[in-house]
Design an enzyme around this catalytic site. Structure first.
Site, short mmCIF file in Angstrom:
data_model
loop_
_atom_site.label_atom_id
_atom_site.label_comp_id
_atom_site.label_asym_id
_atom_site.label_seq_id
_atom_site.Cartn_x
_atom_site.Cartn_y
_atom_site.Cartn_z
N HIS A 194 1.01 -1.20 0.11
CA HIS A 194 -0.07 0.01 0.00
C HIS A 194 0.98 1.23 -0.11
CE1 HIS A 194 -2.47 3.07 1.98
NE2 HIS A 194 -2.93 2.86 1.04
N GLU A 234 2.26 1.84 -3.50
CA GLU A 234 1.37 2.46 -4.33
C GLU A 234 1.09 3.92 -4.18
OE1 GLU A 234 -3.10 3.96 -3.70
OE2 GLU A 234 -2.82 1.66 -3.02
N HIS A 235 1.22 4.20 -2.90
CA HIS A 235 1.37 5.74 -2.59
C HIS A 235 2.64 6.58 -3.07
CE1 HIS A 235 -1.86 6.78 0.60
NE2 HIS A 235 -2.15 5.58 0.06
N GLU A 265 -4.43 7.67 7.94
CA GLU A 265 -5.31 6.62 7.65
C GLU A 265 -5.65 5.51 8.43
OE1 GLU A 265 -5.53 4.91 3.45
OE2 GLU A 265 -3.72 6.20 2.86
#
Length: 431
Positions: free
Chosen positions: A47, A50-51, A127
């Protein structure tokens, strides 16, 4: 409309579906690597990667990546799931070469600048905090962690504060080098374009991408079930009751999808009518089925106040049991129509169509014609769904709850009401 597929010399699969009556194209790169492919010490790195892909390359700054696509009215984004990561864009048909160039740039030349990394780590920490502060989000993390206890497939995609803060640029680069390769990636576009033109653009920018990766296969998943409860001082309780589902490749996958529609896929579903409309025991209830490459999970999610929680779960359990005893032909027809309509309506969106083709290529190695999917739905019978329901809901359950959960029946009593005799592998309580 038909799907055309080509394979480049480095193993990269390129697929298109031409939709001539629109003026845009949805395109992207899908990688057969997600949170499940992380090593033990890499929890959350897929993840984070991806950022970071949008935070600058050798040719473009983070600002240029965003502004160049938005200068032509396009949009760009990415997503990480348990088994895949995707980088995608939507642009007018004349701007497809630009979109391909930007996507290829972030996949081949991302800088992973340490200063950008520190900022993005802080964003993901926010998040994680936001997810914990949102009970109807965090209950799903607890659900998969409990259903697949101690396994990578059950871990939160976001990672933990400790793991996310510890990652370095070198680790990101190493994960990408190990997981991203031509034989584990597909490039798909749907919209107003020509297949051969698109293939040429992709080959120009990704044709020399490494053909194979050094990634080991993810560990085999094993559903175990169990019980997790977190007592919080909240207005309502979030509850999920789940069972072992079916993998994408098995015979009962589509039957499981339709069963979830029948039980909790809309306002006419059994659970909505019995639990919400007739008894008023909750403000939200629905069923879902998630398939993975080697397993699946079926669940019922409900949200209710503390005063109704004790009665709510037994009513849900009884409805699940009844579905194994009798399913009416009109119920199957309605659920099948809902699922069929969803498939057909998704074809009206180029982005949905591209995503569907990519998923099929990664999972099955080929695009599945709509006619074949419709035939599979048509072959379902009430006896088959009732048999599946009986087998599924006789298995070991997973019970997860967050909120004022003290009135919730014990795990053993829920299991016994379902007709099971086995106890949970683990009971966890927080509060």
């Amino acid at each position: 409309m038909s799907v055309e597929v080509s394979r480049l010399s480095n193993g990269l699969t390129v697929a298109t579906e031409t939709i001539p009556h629109i003026e845009s194209v949805a395109l992207g790169v899908w990688v057969k690597s997600g949170s499940r492919n992380e090593r033990q010490e890499e929890h959350g790195i897929a993840h984070l990667l991806e950022h970071m892909a949008f935070k600058g390359t050798g040719r473009r700054s983070a600002w240029q990546i965003a502004s160049q696509i938005e200068d032509v009215g396009g949009e760009i984004n990415a997503a990480t799931s348990v088994e895949t990561t995707s980088f995608y864009a939507r642009v007018l048909d004349t701007d497809v070469p630009l979109a391909i160039d930007i996507l290829a740039d972030i996949l081949t030349d991302s800088k992973f600048d340490p200063a950008e990394l520190e900022r993005e780590q802080n964003v993901i920490l926010q998040e994680i905090g936001a997810a914990y502060d949102t009970p109807d989000d965090i209950v799903f993390d607890h659900f998969t962690e409990t259903a697949f206890r101690g396994q990578r497939i059950g871990r939160s995609i976001l990672g933990t504060p400790d793991t996310v803060q510890a990652f370095t640029s070198a680790q990101l680069r190493g994960f990408m080098d190990r997981q991203y390769a031509g034989d584990s990636m597909v490039v798909v576009a749907a919209g107003n374009l020509k297949h051969d033109d698109f293939v040429r653009e992709v080959e120009k920018r990704l044709g020399s991408f490494r053909p194979t990766s050094g990634a080991e296969a993810p560990e085999q998943a094993s559903y175990v079930g169990g019980d997790f409860r977190e007592d919080r001082d909240l207005m309502d309780a979030q509850v999920i009751l789940g069972f072992e589902g079916r993998a994408y490749h098995v015979r009962d996958f589509y039957a499981s999808q339709v069963l979830s529609m029948m039980l909790g896929g809309g306002m006419s579903s059994r659970l909505f009518q019995e639990v919400r409309e007739k008894r008023g025991l909750c403000y939200s209830v629905y069923a879902f089925h998630w398939g993975f490459s080697d397993t699946g999970i079926f669940g019922v999610h409900a949200a209710t106040g503390k005063s109704d929680l004790a009665e709510l779960v037994p009513v849900i359990v009884d409805e699940l049991r009844r579905s194994g005893e009798s399913i009416l032909p009109e119920e199957l027809d309605r659920a099948r129509a809902q699922y069929r309509a969803g498939l057909l309506m998704s074809r009206e969106s180029a982005a949905s169509r591209a995503s569907q083709i990519a998923r099929q290529l990664l999972l099955y190695g080929r695009p599945i014609p709509m006619e074949e999917l419709i035939d599979r739905l048509a072959a379902l019978t009430v006896d088959r769904l009732a048999d599946l329901s009986h087998r599924m809901f006789s298995g070991v359950p997973t019970v997860t709850a967050v909120g004022p959960v003290s009135p919730l029946a014990s795990y053993d009593s829920i299991s016994q009401r379902l007709g099971g005799t086995r106890s949970a592998g683990r009971t966890a309580a927080i509060g």
